[in-house]
Design an enzyme around this catalytic site. Structure first.
Site, short mmCIF file in Angstrom:
data_model
loop_
_atom_site.label_atom_id
_atom_site.label_comp_id
_atom_site.label_asym_id
_atom_site.label_seq_id
_atom_site.Cartn_x
_atom_site.Cartn_y
_atom_site.Cartn_z
N GLU A 276 0.87 -1.18 0.00
CA GLU A 276 0.00 0.00 0.00
C GLU A 276 0.91 1.23 0.00
OE1 GLU A 276 -3.68 1.90 2.64
OE2 GLU A 276 -2.72 0.03 3.28
N ARG A 490 5.50 -13.39 9.92
CA ARG A 490 5.94 -12.02 9.74
C ARG A 490 7.35 -11.87 10.30
NH1 ARG A 490 2.73 -6.81 10.37
NH2 ARG A 490 4.24 -5.26 11.03
N LYS A 500 3.74 0.55 10.39
CA LYS A 500 3.83 1.80 9.62
C LYS A 500 3.29 2.98 10.43
CE LYS A 500 3.77 0.40 4.77
NZ LYS A 500 2.99 0.46 3.52
#
Length: 786
Positions: A276, A490, A500
């Site tokens: 994104e 992850r 983020k």
């Protein structure tokens, strides 16, 4: 809260009833995923009132290891376990293997029973005979090694001959045979074997021995992509979706749908990296790139770089440019660069079709109301409105006739599901833009675009696992091709934050110096610090692609890979961080001698490019920490009356010390050098000289970085900002460097002897060199510059 505790207590009691020990049962209750699976298995097996421990342990294995692509056959397997037709771990593993290959196809009972050893009874006499034969074959080595014999090899040989033998009986007989052959353990049996000192072989042979004794990497280490199936196998059941009001949905591609997909792709792997564009990429994204781009490269396939631009408020061209640059820097080449917005028309048309099929509706609840109704598992008041009404309202949303926040399009899933990601997720929101007044959600768009781009392997991190049901429900509801979805752990690194949102907070509130601050684990920050792309790729490859959900990787591991590369590629040079003046009284003050220093430890004398010139004059600068007024046995620096060797130069001996007026601060050292080099001191120091009489050495600024946070996992702290390390950055402005560094360009990397690895920062100017410390040396004595 009380309800949750009661539920946990009842679940614990259920697990204890099947024979799990208390510790295992409690650990299982603490793991939501295993708890859900094991509870389902117990109910499916019909043993809610309990069973014996052997059966219970096998049920636990089914809950944790059963192949996801063969869920349709799990009830059959459980019948075999409960009836003790399958009663050993070896039989169960064989069953898993058989069912994984069968997947959703019809189960051939006879073949299944043969593969799992159903009905085969191995007698104690057969086991005794096999144990005796294997001991006889290995008798000589067992007598030599005694109780240090690798019993695992013996068990493995027995398993090859008698795969369905009871492992408990096998162990008893092997232990008894060992005792019969060797007798009681002696004190020598319990001693650790002493390591024999090997004679040093000749240098030529040394390399040969090293090659022969190198541990060969496993097949998975050589190729971490072995787990992923071939695109032609994508007809198996992907997942089972359990509903509160209708039968179980087993999602898979039909033969016709798969054949159509393979016609387009030619059977190649198609993957995607879908960031994104709302921030800078961090090291976790490096792993994501390695998985998706790496699989495509390994299988000679294609990988899209797809920008998930479904949130126009958070997206910036700066982020898009940065992502493309970083993908290229890490060595990946996208098959195509696409945007989710490229498919907005198709997404809109499919949303209309979803409404027509009765799988979506326009809702007028506020965000707060949606949250409240989800928590209470209540249907929206508008859930059952007529299809024609939802079609009309959705069209009005598209044309900008409804205000932002006044309506959403929601998928009609299952508000009573045990999976909160099936609680009628939002598909579209109203948000005014240049062309579109509605924007699709991630949950709606990403699976459909995966299908439209014919992605074969949709790879993501484990936090998306609960979204798998929604992913496949939507594709099934629209009769679209279904990619193979696989989640991996992850990447989390100690002493930093990876979210983020938190990174953005640090940047915007000036806790760090921008997205490329060298203390951050952003890829821009690591690059600026001087870390190479190949070191990052080697690091993420070394971690592997697993589903272990506890991968907090220590920073040391990343630093190891950085050092491994820089040790081979970074030229050596010398710089003094905190200079202390040394005047050599027996060297002519008007003279300067050019000496040769090595750029590489193994530099050959005939290769002039492997050396650089360093001037030697009567004014030398050493580190302040390399001088003490009082000497000691474990100190290798300079002290009054003591000698040290100046690297690549001469031994010097301290003859006098000049102090400031406070009679404590050392201003200058007086020393004499040994031009004959007959003195052989133990200590070796790095140094910098005046390049010519009275001329100051080349000045430089050096930035020393430490961990950004004090705690290993600051993200889990309530006040994570309070954990910021106030000493994470130290700027040394008065360092002296050897003249060869004057021509260093931005990005050049060096090993400054005894200090660590450094890179030229982008803040450098012709008049002010700036170096960033990448990592310290592995074992630097004196702790200079720490």
């Amino acid at each position: 809260m009380g309800g949750k505790n009661e539920s946990s207590s009842a679940t614990l009691e259920l697990f204890l009833k099947i024979g799990l020990d208390e510790r295992t049962a409690k650990n299982t209750v603490a793991n939501n995923k295993v708890t859900t699976n094991l509870s389902a298995v117990i109910h499916e097996a019909g043993v809610i009132e309990g069973c014996n421990r052997t059966v219970g342990n096998l049920l636990y294995t089914v809950a944790t290891k059963y192949p996801a692509n063969a869920l349709a056959h799990r009830p059959v397997l459980l019948e075999y376990v409960v009836s003790s037709k399958i009663k050993t771990p070896a039989q169960l593993e064989a069953a898993f293997s058989f069912l994984s290959n069968t997947a959703s196809e019809s189960l051939h009972v006879k073949e299944f029973e043969e593969a799992c050893g159903v009905g085969i009874e191995v007698s104690v006499e057969d086991i005794e005979k096999t144990v005796s034969e294997i001991f006889e074959l290995n008798k000589e080595s067992i007598l030599a090694m005694r109780y240090r014999t690798n019993v695992g090899d013996i068990f493995a040989n027995i398993r090859k001959r008698l795969p369905w033998a009871d492992p408990k009986i096998v162990k008893q007989l092997v232990d008894a045979k060992l005792y019969e052959l060797l007798g009681e353990r002696t004190a020598a049996d319990n001693e650790k074997p002493t390591k024999q000192k090997k004679e040093k072989p000749a240098k030529v042979e040394e390399k040969k021995v090293a090659v022969e004794t190198t541990v060969q990497p496993s097949e998975e280490e050589l190729n971490p992509f072995l787990n992923f199936p071939d695109p032609k196998e994508n007809f198996k059941v992907h997942t089972e979706i359990f509903f509160s009001d209708r039968p179980v949905l087993r999602c898979c591609n039909s033969k016709e749908m798969l054949d159509k997909h393979l016609m387009v792709t030619g059977g190649k792997v198609y993957s995607r990296f879908p960031p994104e564009p709302n921030g800078y990429l961090h090291i976790g994204h490096a792993k994501a790139m390695f998985v998706s781009f790496g699989l495509a490269r390994e299988r000679d396939g294609c990988c899209y770089l797809r920008f998930d631009d479904t949130n126009p408020e958070a997206e910036k061209k700066e982020y898009i440019d940065h992502i493309q640059e970083i993908v290229s820097w890490l060595g990946w080449k996208p098959f195509k660069i696409t945007y989710t917005s490229d498919y907005f028309q198709e997404l809109y048309e499919l949303a209309v079709e979803l409404i027509r099929r009765g799988h979506a509706y326009v809702d007028h609840q506020t965000a707060e109301e949606i949250k409240e109704y989800r928590e209470k598992k209540k249907n929206s008041p508008w859930r059952d409105r007529p299809i024609s009404e939802s079609l009309r309202l959705f069209d009005e949303m598209k044309r900008g006739m409804i205000e932002e926040g006044k309506a959403t399009l929601r998928m009609k899933q299952d508000m009573q599901s045990d999976n909160f990601n099936m609680y009628d997720l939002i598909a579209y929101r109203i948000k005014a833009g240049d062309k579109w007044c509605i924007y699709p959600s991630y949950d709606y768009a990403h699976c459909i675009v995966d299908s439209l781009e014919n992605i074969t392997h949709s790879l993501c991190t484990l936090e998306f696992e609960t979204r798998r049901a929604s992913y496949y429900w939507l594709l099934h509801s629209l009769d679209l091709y279904q990619p193979y979805v696989w989640e991996y752990s992850r990447l989390n690194v100690t002493n930093t934050v990876m979210s983020k949102r938190k990174l953005n907070f640090l940047v915007t509130n000036k806790h760090v110096d921008g997205w490329d601050d060298p203390r951050l684990m952003t890829l821009a920050g690591l690059r600026r610090r001087g870390v190479t792309s190949s070191a990052i790729n080697t690091f993420v490859r070394g971690i592997g692609i697993t589903r272990s959900d506890n991968s907090m990787i220590r920073m040391d591991r990343l630093e190891y890979h950085i050092r491994e590369e820089l040790n081979k590629t970074a030229a050596r040079a010398m710089i003094v961080l905190n200079p202390l003046k040394v005047v050599i009284t027996n060297f002519d003050s008007a003279s300067v001698m050019d000496l040769e220093a090595k750029k590489w430890p193994d530099a050959q004398t005939e290769d002039s490019s492997a050396f650089y010139k360093v001037p030697f004059s009567n004014v030398v600068y050493i580190e302040q920490s390399d001088f003490r007024m009082k000497d000691s046995k474990d100190y290798y620096g300079l002290a009054p009356g003591k000698s040290v060797l100046l690297r690549y130069a001469f031994p010097i001996k301290c003859t006098d010390v000049l102090l400031a007026d406070d009679n404590q601060t050392i201003v200058e050292i007086r020393a004499e050098y040994d031009p004959s080099k007959k003195t052989k001191p133990k200590g070796v120091l790095h140094w910098v000289c005046e390049p010519s009489p009275g001329v100051e050495p080349l000045k430089a600024e050096v930035r020393l970085f430490e961990k950004l946070f004090n705690s290993e996992n600051p993200a889990e702290l309530d006040d994570w900002l309070a954990d910021l390390n106030p000493n994470s950055k130290k700027v040394v402005t008065g360092a002296y460097a050897v003249p060869v560094l004057k021509s260093a360009a931005v990005g050049d990397r060096f090993q400054f002897e005894r200090l660590g690895y450094f890179a030229v920062d982008k803040d450098s100017t012709p008049d002010n060199l700036v170096f960033n410390r990448i990592v310290t040396l592995r074992d630097s004595y004196g702790k200079v510059g720490k």
